[in-house]
Enzyme design. Structure first.
Site, mmCIF file in Angstrom:
data_model
loop_
_atom_site.group_PDB
_atom_site.id
_atom_site.type_symbol
_atom_site.label_atom_id
_atom_site.label_comp_id
_atom_site.label_asym_id
_atom_site.label_seq_id
_atom_site.Cartn_x
_atom_site.Cartn_y
_atom_site.Cartn_z
ATOM 1 N N HIS A 98 11.547 29.059 15.683
ATOM 2 C CA HIS A 98 10.341 27.741 16.148
ATOM 3 C C HIS A 98 10.004 27.942 17.719
ATOM 4 O O HIS A 98 11.335 28.647 18.315
ATOM 5 C CB HIS A 98 11.511 26.814 16.164
ATOM 6 C CG HIS A 98 12.615 26.961 16.442
ATOM 7 N ND1 HIS A 98 13.540 27.393 15.194
ATOM 8 C CD2 HIS A 98 13.260 25.859 17.761
ATOM 9 C CE1 HIS A 98 14.828 27.490 16.548
ATOM 10 N NE2 HIS A 98 14.611 26.817 17.662
ATOM 11 N N HIS A 100 9.518 25.490 21.409
ATOM 12 C CA HIS A 100 9.799 24.467 21.296
ATOM 13 C C HIS A 100 8.124 24.068 22.881
ATOM 14 O O HIS A 100 7.647 24.891 23.159
ATOM 15 C CB HIS A 100 10.761 24.459 22.349
ATOM 16 C CG HIS A 100 12.182 24.393 21.836
ATOM 17 N ND1 HIS A 100 12.939 23.744 21.855
ATOM 18 C CD2 HIS A 100 13.250 25.411 21.090
ATOM 19 C CE1 HIS A 100 14.020 24.044 20.968
ATOM 20 N NE2 HIS A 100 13.914 25.156 20.695
HETATM 21 P P1 AMP Z 1 17.113 25.717 18.773
HETATM 22 O O1 AMP Z 1 18.007 25.267 19.584
HETATM 23 O O2 AMP Z 1 15.722 27.207 19.761
HETATM 24 O O3 AMP Z 1 17.624 26.137 17.932
HETATM 25 O O4 AMP Z 1 16.490 23.935 19.528
HETATM 26 C C1 AMP Z 1 17.291 23.663 17.594
HETATM 27 C C2 AMP Z 1 16.772 22.334 17.679
HETATM 28 O O5 AMP Z 1 16.160 21.413 16.973
HETATM 29 C C3 AMP Z 1 17.150 21.909 18.541
HETATM 30 O O6 AMP Z 1 17.100 21.128 19.678
HETATM 31 C C4 AMP Z 1 17.693 20.433 17.461
HETATM 32 O O7 AMP Z 1 17.310 18.934 18.380
HETATM 33 C C5 AMP Z 1 16.710 20.482 16.397
HETATM 34 N N1 AMP Z 1 16.599 20.167 15.469
HETATM 35 C C6 AMP Z 1 17.755 20.179 15.023
HETATM 36 N N2 AMP Z 1 18.222 19.791 13.777
HETATM 37 C C7 AMP Z 1 16.342 18.949 13.475
HETATM 38 C C8 AMP Z 1 16.232 17.889 12.507
HETATM 39 N N3 AMP Z 1 16.559 17.957 11.235
HETATM 40 N N4 AMP Z 1 14.527 17.757 12.653
HETATM 41 C C9 AMP Z 1 14.611 17.810 14.364
HETATM 42 N N5 AMP Z 1 14.723 19.277 14.860
HETATM 43 C C10 AMP Z 1 15.968 19.459 14.897
#
Ligand code: AMP
Ligand code: ZN
Length: 105
Positions: A98, A100
């Site tokens: 993903h 950001h």
């Molecule tokens: P990473 O640390 O790069 O893996 O980012 C994962 C991101 O996913 C974090 O910023 C979380 O806040 C976000 N996240 C986790 N669960 C959900 C969800 N159900 N819907 C939207 N964002 C989420």
């Protein structure tokens, strides 16, 4: 992939606030935003991380950046930050690649 949170969000089997979607990508709002606008842009294809990208994904990775550009233009953003965390040591929590997109509004 069945038990992947972001695959399920892309398939709308898990709740999220979708900002943009097309055949290959879904952009939705991060549940714990770290900026006034904090979106996550994911390929519909399950790729665990940048460390799992294969040569066959080359054009998809280019399209990922162009999708970020498209979403930013739709929002008329003047500037934004793009971030990809890779692996636990790199701060990655969700094992579905993903991008950001963070911006001040
Ligand atoms: P990473 O640390 O790069 O893996 O980012 C994962 C991101 O996913 C974090 O910023 C979380 O806040 C976000 N996240 C986790 N669960 C959900 C969800 N159900 N819907 C939207 N964002 C989420
Ligand atoms: Zn997935």
């Amino acid at each position: 992939m069945k038990d992947c949170l972001f695959c399920n969000i892309a398939r709308k089997e898990e709740k999220s606030t979708i900002e943009y979607e097309d055949g290959n990508f879904v952009a939705f709002h991060d549940i714990h935003p770290k900026a006034p606008l904090h979106l996550l842009i994911v390929p519909r294809k399950h790729i665990a991380s940048i460390d799992h990208v294969e040569p066959e994904d080359t054009s998809l990775m280019g399209e990922l950046i162009l999708t970020a550009q498209k979403v930013a233009r739709l929002r008329n953003l003047k500037g934004y930050k793009l971030l990809i965390n890779v692996g636990r040591e790199g701060g990655q929590i969700v094992d579905h690649l993903h991008l950001h997109l963070m911006a001040n509004l």
